[in-house]
Design a protein around this motif. Structure first.
Motif, PDB file in Angstrom:
ATOM      1  N   PRO A  62       1.102  -1.276  -0.087  1.00 33.77           N
ATOM      2  CA  PRO A  62       0.060  -0.089  -0.005  1.00 33.77           C
ATOM      3  C   PRO A  62       0.923   1.259  -0.045  1.00 33.77           C
ATOM      4  O   PRO A  62       2.132   0.994   0.202  1.00 33.77           O
ATOM      5  N   PHE A  63       0.220   2.331  -0.392  1.00 34.06           N
ATOM      6  CA  PHE A  63       1.122   3.677  -0.495  1.00 34.06           C
ATOM      7  C   PHE A  63       0.223   5.018  -0.092  1.00 34.06           C
ATOM      8  O   PHE A  63      -1.116   4.505  -0.260  1.00 34.06           O
ATOM      9  N   GLU A  64       0.578   5.963   0.424  1.00 29.03           N
ATOM     10  CA  GLU A  64      -0.099   7.098   0.767  1.00 29.03           C
ATOM     11  C   GLU A  64       0.006   8.175  -0.466  1.00 29.03           C
ATOM     12  O   GLU A  64       1.190   7.994  -1.157  1.00 29.03           O
ATOM     13  N   ALA A  65      -0.817   9.015  -0.515  1.00 30.38           N
ATOM     14  CA  ALA A  65      -0.789   9.998  -1.733  1.00 30.38           C
ATOM     15  C   ALA A  65       0.779  10.701  -1.226  1.00 30.38           C
ATOM     16  O   ALA A  65       1.146  10.868  -0.487  1.00 30.38           O
ATOM     17  N   GLY A  66       1.032  11.075  -2.511  1.00 32.99           N
ATOM     18  CA  GLY A  66       2.418  11.784  -2.860  1.00 32.99           C
ATOM     19  C   GLY A  66       3.705  10.620  -2.948  1.00 32.99           C
ATOM     20  O   GLY A  66       4.735  11.251  -3.165  1.00 32.99           O
ATOM     21  N   SER A  67       3.492   9.428  -2.742  1.00 33.27           N
ATOM     22  CA  SER A  67       4.316   8.482  -2.948  1.00 33.27           C
ATOM     23  C   SER A  67       5.100   8.235  -4.317  1.00 33.27           C
ATOM     24  O   SER A  67       4.428   8.467  -5.171  1.00 33.27           O
ATOM     25  N   HIS A  68       6.120   7.789  -4.282  1.00 35.88           N
ATOM     26  CA  HIS A  68       6.763   7.538  -5.652  1.00 35.88           C
ATOM     27  C   HIS A  68       7.460   6.202  -5.742  1.00 35.88           C
ATOM     28  O   HIS A  68       7.626   5.552  -4.400  1.00 35.88           O
ATOM     29  N   ILE A  69       7.664   5.506  -6.724  1.00 30.52           N
ATOM     30  CA  ILE A  69       8.580   4.348  -6.930  1.00 30.52           C
ATOM     31  C   ILE A  69       9.716   4.662  -7.932  1.00 30.52           C
ATOM     32  O   ILE A  69       9.578   5.642  -8.528  1.00 30.52           O
ATOM     33  N   ASP A  70      10.822   4.004  -7.625  1.00 29.71           N
ATOM     34  CA  ASP A  70      11.912   3.791  -8.432  1.00 29.71           C
ATOM     35  C   ASP A  70      11.530   2.698  -9.556  1.00 29.71           C
ATOM     36  O   ASP A  70      11.051   1.714  -9.368  1.00 29.71           O
ATOM     37  N   VAL A  71      11.787   3.259 -10.927  1.00 27.86           N
ATOM     38  CA  VAL A  71      11.754   2.148 -12.128  1.00 27.86           C
ATOM     39  C   VAL A  71      12.797   2.052 -12.525  1.00 27.86           C
ATOM     40  O   VAL A  71      13.948   2.972 -13.093  1.00 27.86           O
ATOM     41  N   LYS A  72      13.167   0.757 -12.849  1.00 23.67           N
ATOM     42  CA  LYS A  72      14.660   0.324 -13.614  1.00 23.67           C
ATOM     43  C   LYS A  72      14.213   0.373 -14.832  1.00 23.67           C
ATOM     44  O   LYS A  72      13.517  -0.515 -15.454  1.00 23.67           O
ATOM     45  N   VAL A  73      14.394   1.537 -15.772  1.00 22.24           N
ATOM     46  CA  VAL A  73      14.182   1.586 -17.094  1.00 22.24           C
ATOM     47  C   VAL A  73      14.978   0.978 -17.972  1.00 22.24           C
ATOM     48  O   VAL A  73      14.783   0.191 -18.990  1.00 22.24           O
ATOM     49  N   GLY A  74      16.466   0.549 -17.607  1.00 26.86           N
ATOM     50  CA  GLY A  74      17.295  -0.178 -18.272  1.00 26.86           C
ATOM     51  C   GLY A  74      18.443  -0.255 -17.610  1.00 26.86           C
ATOM     52  O   GLY A  74      18.605   0.052 -16.412  1.00 26.86           O
ATOM     53  N   GLU A  75      19.421  -0.844 -18.105  1.00 28.64           N
ATOM     54  CA  GLU A  75      20.708  -1.087 -17.307  1.00 28.64           C
ATOM     55  C   GLU A  75      21.123   0.261 -16.789  1.00 28.64           C
ATOM     56  O   GLU A  75      21.726   1.156 -17.651  1.00 28.64           O
ATOM     57  N   GLY A  76      21.542   0.451 -15.503  1.00 23.15           N
ATOM     58  CA  GLY A  76      21.960   1.611 -14.865  1.00 23.15           C
ATOM     59  C   GLY A  76      20.983   2.889 -14.922  1.00 23.15           C
ATOM     60  O   GLY A  76      21.468   4.053 -14.694  1.00 23.15           O
ATOM     61  N   LEU A  77      19.812   2.707 -15.505  1.00 23.04           N
ATOM     62  CA  LEU A  77      18.695   3.655 -15.593  1.00 23.04           C
ATOM     63  C   LEU A  77      17.713   3.603 -14.645  1.00 23.04           C
ATOM     64  O   LEU A  77      16.838   2.916 -14.898  1.00 23.04           O
ATOM     65  N   ILE A  78      17.705   4.108 -13.568  1.00 28.01           N
ATOM     66  CA  ILE A  78      16.518   4.246 -12.640  1.00 28.01           C
ATOM     67  C   ILE A  78      15.870   5.594 -12.348  1.00 28.01           C
ATOM     68  O   ILE A  78      16.572   6.640 -12.471  1.00 28.01           O
ATOM     69  N   ARG A  79      14.698   5.656 -12.565  1.00 27.97           N
ATOM     70  CA  ARG A  79      13.787   6.923 -12.542  1.00 27.97           C
ATOM     71  C   ARG A  79      12.699   6.904 -11.357  1.00 27.97           C
ATOM     72  O   ARG A  79      12.365   5.599 -11.133  1.00 27.97           O
TER      73      ARG A  79
ATOM     74  N   GLN B 234       5.786  -6.883 -20.756  1.00 24.61           N
ATOM     75  CA  GLN B 234       7.347  -6.921 -20.361  1.00 24.61           C
ATOM     76  C   GLN B 234       7.015  -6.728 -18.750  1.00 24.61           C
ATOM     77  O   GLN B 234       6.462  -6.169 -18.105  1.00 24.61           O
ATOM     78  N   THR B 235       8.383  -7.455 -18.450  1.00 28.25           N
ATOM     79  CA  THR B 235       8.594  -7.467 -16.936  1.00 28.25           C
ATOM     80  C   THR B 235       9.590  -6.544 -16.576  1.00 28.25           C
ATOM     81  O   THR B 235      10.475  -6.250 -17.118  1.00 28.25           O
ATOM     82  N   ILE B 236       9.227  -5.572 -15.461  1.00 28.71           N
ATOM     83  CA  ILE B 236      10.286  -4.546 -15.038  1.00 28.71           C
ATOM     84  C   ILE B 236      10.234  -4.439 -13.727  1.00 28.71           C
ATOM     85  O   ILE B 236       9.736  -5.124 -12.919  1.00 28.71           O
ATOM     86  N   SER B 237      11.397  -3.972 -13.107  1.00 29.75           N
ATOM     87  CA  SER B 237      11.536  -3.929 -11.804  1.00 29.75           C
ATOM     88  C   SER B 237      11.511  -2.724 -11.149  1.00 29.75           C
ATOM     89  O   SER B 237      11.822  -1.637 -11.750  1.00 29.75           O
ATOM     90  N   ILE B 238      10.730  -2.704 -10.004  1.00 30.28           N
ATOM     91  CA  ILE B 238      10.299  -1.338  -9.348  1.00 30.28           C
ATOM     92  C   ILE B 238      10.817  -1.595  -7.814  1.00 30.28           C
ATOM     93  O   ILE B 238      10.919  -2.468  -7.312  1.00 30.28           O
ATOM     94  N   SER B 239      10.911  -0.120  -7.189  1.00 29.03           N
ATOM     95  CA  SER B 239      11.107  -0.383  -5.762  1.00 29.03           C
ATOM     96  C   SER B 239       9.727  -0.402  -4.885  1.00 29.03           C
ATOM     97  O   SER B 239       8.617  -0.134  -5.577  1.00 29.03           O
ATOM     98  N   GLU B 240       9.606  -0.539  -3.754  1.00 28.92           N
ATOM     99  CA  GLU B 240       8.494  -0.265  -2.922  1.00 28.92           C
ATOM    100  C   GLU B 240       8.224   1.344  -2.817  1.00 28.92           C
ATOM    101  O   GLU B 240       9.293   1.919  -3.039  1.00 28.92           O
ATOM    102  N   PRO B 241       7.015   1.690  -2.646  1.00 32.81           N
ATOM    103  CA  PRO B 241       6.729   3.050  -2.722  1.00 32.81           C
ATOM    104  C   PRO B 241       7.658   3.716  -1.602  1.00 32.81           C
ATOM    105  O   PRO B 241       7.631   3.314  -0.333  1.00 32.81           O
ATOM    106  N   ARG B 242       7.824   4.971  -1.592  1.00 36.22           N
ATOM    107  CA  ARG B 242       8.269   5.778  -0.659  1.00 36.22           C
ATOM    108  C   ARG B 242       7.622   7.080  -0.664  1.00 36.22           C
ATOM    109  O   ARG B 242       7.383   7.528  -1.913  1.00 36.22           O
ATOM    110  N   ASN B 243       7.441   7.688   0.328  1.00 38.93           N
ATOM    111  CA  ASN B 243       7.038   9.026   0.351  1.00 38.93           C
ATOM    112  C   ASN B 243       7.688  10.345   0.883  1.00 38.93           C
ATOM    113  O   ASN B 243       7.957  10.204   2.204  1.00 38.93           O
ATOM    114  N   LEU B 244       8.124  11.029   0.143  1.00 36.38           N
ATOM    115  CA  LEU B 244       8.571  12.438   0.562  1.00 36.38           C
ATOM    116  C   LEU B 244       7.923  13.639   0.216  1.00 36.38           C
ATOM    117  O   LEU B 244       8.334  14.774   0.220  1.00 36.38           O
ATOM    118  N   PHE B 245       6.631  13.404   0.183  1.00 38.73           N
ATOM    119  CA  PHE B 245       5.834  14.394  -0.155  1.00 38.73           C
ATOM    120  C   PHE B 245       4.134  14.144   0.224  1.00 38.73           C
ATOM    121  O   PHE B 245       3.339  14.211  -0.332  1.00 38.73           O
TER     122      PHE B 245
END
Ligand code: FES
Length: 314
Positions: free
Chosen positions: A31-48, A87-98
């Motif tokens: 679960p996540f709260e409003a304002g949360s984001h995830i990291d998405v591994k877009v490609g090798e060495g590319l995390i957004r 496609q399968t991609i990797s993401i992080s757990e949600p984090r909230n800084l906002f």
């Protein structure tokens, strides 16, 4: 990081694509709260980092939206061009800084362009909690407005105000005089957020009531101001010298010590580390002015030290 499968990819405007990501394991998503984001591994060495959009089935799939920005460092273009349904991609757990301030009685939400993603989630949460709010959404035109239909017909549509180029109302008029029960939240391009903050300050709003989400690095201070400093890792007593042309994160990494990090430019908050002694020279865009003033955390990926030594909780 864990794996998700791209379930849907939807063209929201000619430059904004949304993605629905469902759990690859079949288990409910965290679960996540409003304002949360995830990291998405877009490609090798590319995390957004992308903000999560709240919806009814957030435990089954996450929704994010990505603005195609050809001038960016390649993440958004790769998301648009290379990430496809199935496609399968990797993401992080949600984090909230906002996150929304729990004491807030009334919220003013300002979104500029793609900044609507966390702001829309905040509106959903405020509506669910019966809190007073207004959502002001600034875009070029209706055609450039992601989620226009959704926001025009949702249950809180009467709280949503669209501002297209040429028909904007000055933000200071919308914001009105300082209100100790109200908080203001903004997300969008840096210039837009500055405009909103300056308008609120002009009306006498307190800094502690102003919140922004920053996914783009602001210019880092002139390197002429950089100076070497010593880092002491409190848990082991290891002492590291951080050279002028090195980040604290580089020094930690060179010593073979692992630390979570993602953007390496002070915008995601992944590397935030506790400071036990010394004065950091904050260079990030993720900590609030109040957090920076406390000097008890810093971002080793880009921040440095004003004191000769920093003792950190590592
Ligand atoms: S790694 Fe993103 S803020 Fe340091």
């Amino acid at each position: 990081m864990f794996e998700v499968i791209v379930k849907r990819k939807i063209e929201e405007t000619h430059k904004i694509m949304s993605f629905e990501l469902e759990s690859a394991s079949g288990q409910a998503l965290p679960p996540f709260e409003a304002g949360s984001h995830i990291d998405v591994k877009v490609g090798e060495g590319l995390i957004r980092q992308y903000s999560l959009i709240s919806h009814e089935q957030s435990d089954k799939f996450y929704k994010i939206a990505v603005l195609r920005d050809a001038a960016s460092r390649g993440g958004s273009v790769a998301m648009h061009d290379d990430v496809n349904v199935g496609q399968t991609i990797s993401i992080s757990e949600p984090r909230n800084l906002f996150s929304l301030d729990s004491t807030c009685q009334r919220a003013l939400l300002f979104a500029g362009g793609i900044g609507i993603t966390p702001i829309m989630s905040m509106a959903v949460e405020l509506y669910r909690n019966n809190k007073a709010f207004e959502l002001h959404y600034y875009t070029r035109s209706k055609e450039d407005t992601a989620f226009y239909e959704q926001l025009s017909s949702c249950e809180f549509a009467s709280n949503v105000f669209f501002h297209f180029d040429g028909e904007e109302k000055a933000a200071d008029k919308i914001i009105g005089p300082a209100d100790k029960n109200a908080h203001l939240y903004t997300c969008g391009p840096a210039g837009f957020m500055d405009y909103i903050f300056d308008s609120a300050r002009f009306n006498g709003w307190d800094e502690a009531h102003l919140h922004k989400e920053n996914f783009k690095a602001e210019p880092i201070a002139d390197s002429a101001e950089d100076r070497p400093f010593k880092l002491i890792l409190s848990r082991t007593g290891i002492e590291l010298d951080v050279a002028v042309d090195q980040t604290a994160l580089d020094a930690i990494d060179d010593a073979g010590i692992e630390i979570d990090m993602s953007c390496e430019m002070g915008v995601c908050g992944t590397c935030i580390t506790r400071v036990l002694e010394g004065q950091p020279d904050h260079r990030d865009s993720v900590l609030t002015a109040a957090q920076k003033a406390q000097n008890d955390v810093f971002t080793p990926c880009c921040s440095r030290a004003k004191s000769d030594t920093l003792i950190i909780d590592l």
